[in-house]
Write an enzyme that holds these catalytic residues in place. Structure first.
Site, PDB file in Angstrom:
ATOM      1  N   HIS A  79      35.651  26.867  42.102  1.00 16.79           N
ATOM      2  CA  HIS A  79      36.235  25.539  42.352  1.00 16.79           C
ATOM      3  C   HIS A  79      37.078  25.556  43.625  1.00 16.79           C
ATOM      4  O   HIS A  79      37.790  26.524  43.912  1.00 16.79           O
ATOM      5  CB  HIS A  79      37.142  25.127  41.191  1.00 16.79           C
ATOM      6  CG  HIS A  79      36.404  24.707  39.959  1.00 16.79           C
ATOM      7  ND1 HIS A  79      36.935  23.838  39.040  1.00 16.79           N
ATOM      8  CD2 HIS A  79      35.169  25.011  39.492  1.00 16.79           C
ATOM      9  CE1 HIS A  79      36.075  23.636  38.056  1.00 16.79           C
ATOM     10  NE2 HIS A  79      34.992  24.355  38.306  1.00 16.79           N
ATOM     11  N   LYS A  82      33.175  29.551  29.560  1.00 18.42           N
ATOM     12  CA  LYS A  82      32.285  29.358  30.703  1.00 18.42           C
ATOM     13  C   LYS A  82      31.843  30.734  31.175  1.00 18.42           C
ATOM     14  O   LYS A  82      32.662  31.546  31.593  1.00 18.42           O
ATOM     15  CB  LYS A  82      33.034  28.624  31.820  1.00 18.42           C
ATOM     16  CG  LYS A  82      32.288  28.451  33.118  1.00 18.42           C
ATOM     17  CD  LYS A  82      30.949  27.771  32.964  1.00 18.42           C
ATOM     18  CE  LYS A  82      31.056  26.377  32.423  1.00 18.42           C
ATOM     19  NZ  LYS A  82      29.783  25.682  32.260  1.00 18.42           N
ATOM     20  N   PRO A  98      26.562  29.855  30.347  1.00 24.14           N
ATOM     21  CA  PRO A  98      26.448  30.460  31.687  1.00 24.14           C
ATOM     22  C   PRO A  98      25.782  29.564  32.721  1.00 24.14           C
ATOM     23  O   PRO A  98      25.439  30.037  33.813  1.00 24.14           O
ATOM     24  CB  PRO A  98      25.585  31.693  31.403  1.00 24.14           C
ATOM     25  CG  PRO A  98      24.676  31.258  30.302  1.00 24.14           C
ATOM     26  CD  PRO A  98      25.470  30.281  29.454  1.00 24.14           C
ATOM     27  N   ASN A  99      25.571  28.291  32.407  1.00 26.13           N
ATOM     28  CA  ASN A  99      24.918  27.359  33.348  1.00 26.13           C
ATOM     29  C   ASN A  99      23.676  27.977  33.998  1.00 26.13           C
ATOM     30  O   ASN A  99      23.580  28.078  35.233  1.00 26.13           O
ATOM     31  CB  ASN A  99      25.899  26.868  34.420  1.00 26.13           C
ATOM     32  CG  ASN A  99      26.911  25.876  33.874  1.00 26.13           C
ATOM     33  OD1 ASN A  99      28.088  26.175  33.801  1.00 26.13           O
ATOM     34  ND2 ASN A  99      26.462  24.712  33.459  1.00 26.13           N
ATOM     35  N   HIS A 106      30.223  17.151  27.042  1.00 23.56           N
ATOM     36  CA  HIS A 106      30.437  17.930  28.260  1.00 23.56           C
ATOM     37  C   HIS A 106      31.647  17.384  29.026  1.00 23.56           C
ATOM     38  O   HIS A 106      32.016  16.225  28.865  1.00 23.56           O
ATOM     39  CB  HIS A 106      29.166  17.787  29.111  1.00 23.56           C
ATOM     40  CG  HIS A 106      29.320  18.118  30.550  1.00 23.56           C
ATOM     41  ND1 HIS A 106      29.702  17.186  31.498  1.00 23.56           N
ATOM     42  CD2 HIS A 106      29.140  19.278  31.213  1.00 23.56           C
ATOM     43  CE1 HIS A 106      29.737  17.766  32.681  1.00 23.56           C
ATOM     44  NE2 HIS A 106      29.397  19.038  32.545  1.00 23.56           N
ATOM     45  N   SER A 107      32.237  18.233  29.875  1.00 20.59           N
ATOM     46  CA  SER A 107      33.273  17.689  30.764  1.00 20.59           C
ATOM     47  C   SER A 107      33.187  18.305  32.144  1.00 20.59           C
ATOM     48  O   SER A 107      32.551  19.337  32.348  1.00 20.59           O
ATOM     49  CB  SER A 107      34.679  17.926  30.200  1.00 20.59           C
ATOM     50  OG  SER A 107      35.105  19.238  30.485  1.00 20.59           O
ATOM     51  N   HIS A 145      38.304  19.731  30.576  1.00 22.74           N
ATOM     52  CA  HIS A 145      38.951  20.547  31.615  1.00 22.74           C
ATOM     53  C   HIS A 145      40.445  20.200  31.718  1.00 22.74           C
ATOM     54  O   HIS A 145      41.132  20.714  32.610  1.00 22.74           O
ATOM     55  CB  HIS A 145      38.327  20.254  32.986  1.00 22.74           C
ATOM     56  CG  HIS A 145      36.984  20.892  33.245  1.00 22.74           C
ATOM     57  ND1 HIS A 145      35.873  20.652  32.485  1.00 22.74           N
ATOM     58  CD2 HIS A 145      36.574  21.749  34.222  1.00 22.74           C
ATOM     59  CE1 HIS A 145      34.841  21.321  32.982  1.00 22.74           C
ATOM     60  NE2 HIS A 145      35.242  21.993  34.035  1.00 22.74           N
ATOM     61  N   ARG A 205      31.860  18.012  45.845  1.00 19.76           N
ATOM     62  CA  ARG A 205      32.115  19.305  45.218  1.00 19.76           C
ATOM     63  C   ARG A 205      31.092  20.306  45.731  1.00 19.76           C
ATOM     64  O   ARG A 205      29.889  20.058  45.651  1.00 19.76           O
ATOM     65  CB  ARG A 205      32.025  19.161  43.695  1.00 19.76           C
ATOM     66  CG  ARG A 205      32.271  20.464  42.983  1.00 19.76           C
ATOM     67  CD  ARG A 205      32.312  20.308  41.483  1.00 19.76           C
ATOM     68  NE  ARG A 205      32.167  21.619  40.870  1.00 19.76           N
ATOM     69  CZ  ARG A 205      31.962  21.828  39.591  1.00 19.76           C
ATOM     70  NH1 ARG A 205      31.891  20.812  38.761  1.00 19.76           N
ATOM     71  NH2 ARG A 205      31.827  23.053  39.111  1.00 19.76           N
TER      72      ARG A 205
HETATM   73  O1  GKR Z   1      33.802  23.146  35.948  1.00 21.60           O
HETATM   74  O2  GKR Z   1      32.771  24.842  36.804  1.00 21.60           O
HETATM   75  C1  GKR Z   1      32.850  23.932  36.001  1.00 21.60           C
HETATM   76  C2  GKR Z   1      31.748  23.740  34.984  1.00 21.60           C
HETATM   77  O3  GKR Z   1      30.743  24.700  35.187  1.00 21.60           O
HETATM   78  C3  GKR Z   1      31.172  22.371  35.059  1.00 21.60           C
HETATM   79  O4  GKR Z   1      30.785  22.058  36.362  1.00 21.60           O
HETATM   80  C4  GKR Z   1      29.986  22.164  34.162  1.00 21.60           C
HETATM   81  O5  GKR Z   1      29.393  20.950  34.477  1.00 21.60           O
HETATM   82  O6  GKR Z   1      31.520  22.191  32.320  1.00 21.60           O
HETATM   83  C5  GKR Z   1      30.289  22.019  32.719  1.00 21.60           C
HETATM   84  C6  GKR Z   1      29.215  22.509  31.786  1.00 21.60           C
HETATM   85  O7  GKR Z   1      29.443  22.530  30.592  1.00 21.60           O
HETATM   86  O8  GKR Z   1      28.109  22.825  32.232  1.00 21.60           O
HETATM   87 MG    MG Z   2      27.480  23.165  30.064  1.00 21.26          MG
END
Ligand code: GKR
Ligand code: MG
Length: 433
Positions: free
Chosen positions: A25, A192, A222-223, A328-329, A357, A412
């Site tokens: 971030h 996360k 882990p996206n 989600h946020s 968040h 972002r």
């Molecule tokens: O704030 O870095 C972050 C999160 O990875 C966010 O961008 C994600 O969109 O919180 C989110 C998620 O659950 O994937």
């Molecule tokens: Mg997510």
């Protein structure tokens, strides 16, 4: 009653160097505050993603909203809000809030929340009670844990205290969690992931389970950083820890990848639900995700699903299909906190604690009159006030807006922050492991 003024305020909010598979971030997160005023003198407020993309989408919808009756939301949805069925709306490569394919739906969502705030004030009812009556009086949220570098966000004289400190090991994550739970009273935990080697993230989840016990459901997200093989490996390793109300969120990319992980886990006798906010981002993704058994818990978000009522529609659809629904946020301020809380309260099937968040922002950056939203036992109590139940401190909005104009950030870009601070050659690679 007609909308007579449409006022957009871009704001910059100090944000600590949180890590995810998207990168790191920036020192400021961007948000947009929207204020609508009616011919009767009622004000409705809202909050949306920030930066140039959001501002352009809000400017584009302005001509349809000025002069509109705030009760006529369906007409605006038909003209403007419906999610695109073209292009890649997934959040695989673009962070939420930066995908042009859902820009119109996001602008609609911002307008909808402000209109519901107006309608609630006009009929003297809280937003969740306008939408069929609340399913709960308080919206539960989870402790949203992040690996992070040292630093509390903000720059130079505007730097914030580093409330949680550096956290790049399993042990320090347990400390972060204890501190967050002590402050907010959360009862569910979300980690996360996609940042450290999978073995270390497995260890982190195990230490969290040892520290908090099985009454605190655990989830890891882990996206999409993992291959199908690694996702299955983690799913097997954490079978016990993610059971009992937890889930495995977006371990790998694409609907097909998620479906493969599911099939391979089921073949091992493991039915840990897979959750998604990456592969599934709109109502037209839900039935395919259900049909392929790729996703068992859909992560809603009023900001990009198309508003509070879209979350409510999603929750009914998920219930009918036998799927779970959670929320989600992204970084947000108090107005979004209340939009999310009302969306949860108006959605009976929302049985998981929602993501937020909010703990990562400080009182110095709050835009609400009277300061930050308070949590009771990890939940936001729906205020006994009409509309969203909160008002803006316009001096504070002006301060954060002035800061926005002084800063160079306009979208972002977590990958750029990684290159600037961690590794000049960093690229987002999927799968990384
Ligand atoms: O704030 O870095 C972050 C999160 O990875 C966010 O961008 C994600 O969109 O919180 C989110 C998620 O659950 O994937
Ligand atoms: Mg997510």
């Amino acid at each position: 009653m007609r909308i007579s003024s449409f006022s957009i305020h871009p704001v910059a909010v100090a944000d600590p160097p949180l890590r995810s598979s998207y990168g790191r971030h920036a020192p400021y997160a961007l948000r947009t505050i929207l204020v609508l005023t009616t011919t009767d003198g009622i004000t409705g407020i809202s909050e949306a993603h920030g930066g140039d993309g959001s501002l352009a989408a809000l400017e584009a919808v302005r001509p349809l909203v000025e002069g509109m009756d705030p009760f006529h939301l369906h007409a605006l949805w038909e003209k403007w809000g419906k999610p695109s069925t073209q292009g890649d709306r997934s959040q695989t490569w673009l962070v939420p809030g930066e995908n042009p394919h859902d820009a119109r739906t996001r602008a609609f969502a911002a307008v909808e929340a402000a209109c519901l705030d107006i309608i609630g004030k006009a009929v003297n009812q809280p937003v969740c009670d306008l939408l069929g009556g609340r399913a709960r009086d308080a919206a539960p949220f989870s402790a949203y844990l992040f690996y992070k570098h040292g630093g509390g966000g903000g720059l130079g004289p505007d730097a914030r205290d580093d409330e949680y400190g550096e956290c790049l090991t399993p042990e320090s994550m347990v400390r972060q969690c204890r501190q967050m739970i002590a402050t907010y009273g959360f009862r569910e935990i979300k980690l996360k992931g996609g940042v450290l080697e999978p073995a270390l993230e497995i260890e982190t989840i195990r230490l969290l389970r040892d520290a908090f016990g099985s009454t605190f459901p655990l989830r890891i997200d882990p996206n999409c950083a993992w291959s199908v093989e690694t996702s299955v490996h983690v799913g097997i390793a954490l079978q016990e820890e993610l059971s009992g109300g937890g889930y495995l969120e977006d371990p790998t990319s694409s609907m097909e990848g998620m479906a493969q992980v599911r099939r391979q886990l089921l073949a091992q006798g493991i039915d840990t639900p897979l959750a998604s906010n990456v592969a599934v981002t709109g109502l037209n993704d839900v039935v395919p995700a259900w049909g392929e058994d790729a996703v068992q818990v859909v992560l809603s978000d009023p900001h990009y699903w198309g508003g509070i009522r879209a979350v409510q529609r999603l929750s009914f659809l998920c219930e009918a299909l036998g799927m779970g629904v959670s929320m989600h946020s992204n970084n947000h301020l108090g107005v979004s906190m209340m939009i999310m809380a009302h969306a949860c309260a108006a959605s009976p099937a929302m049985r998981f604690a929602c993501d937020t968040h909010y703990p990562w922002q400080s009182a110095q950056d709050e835009v609400l009159a009277g300061g930050r939203v308070k949590f009771v036992d990890g939940a936001v109590v729906i205020p006994a006030k009409p509309g969203l139940g909160v008002d803006l401190d316009m001096d504070q909005v002006a301060r954060l807006e002035e800061r926005y104009h002084q800063l160079p950030y306009r979208k972002r870009d977590d990958a750029e922050e990684m290159r600037r601070h961690v590794d000049p050659s960093w690229q987002r690679v999927l799968p990384r492991w």
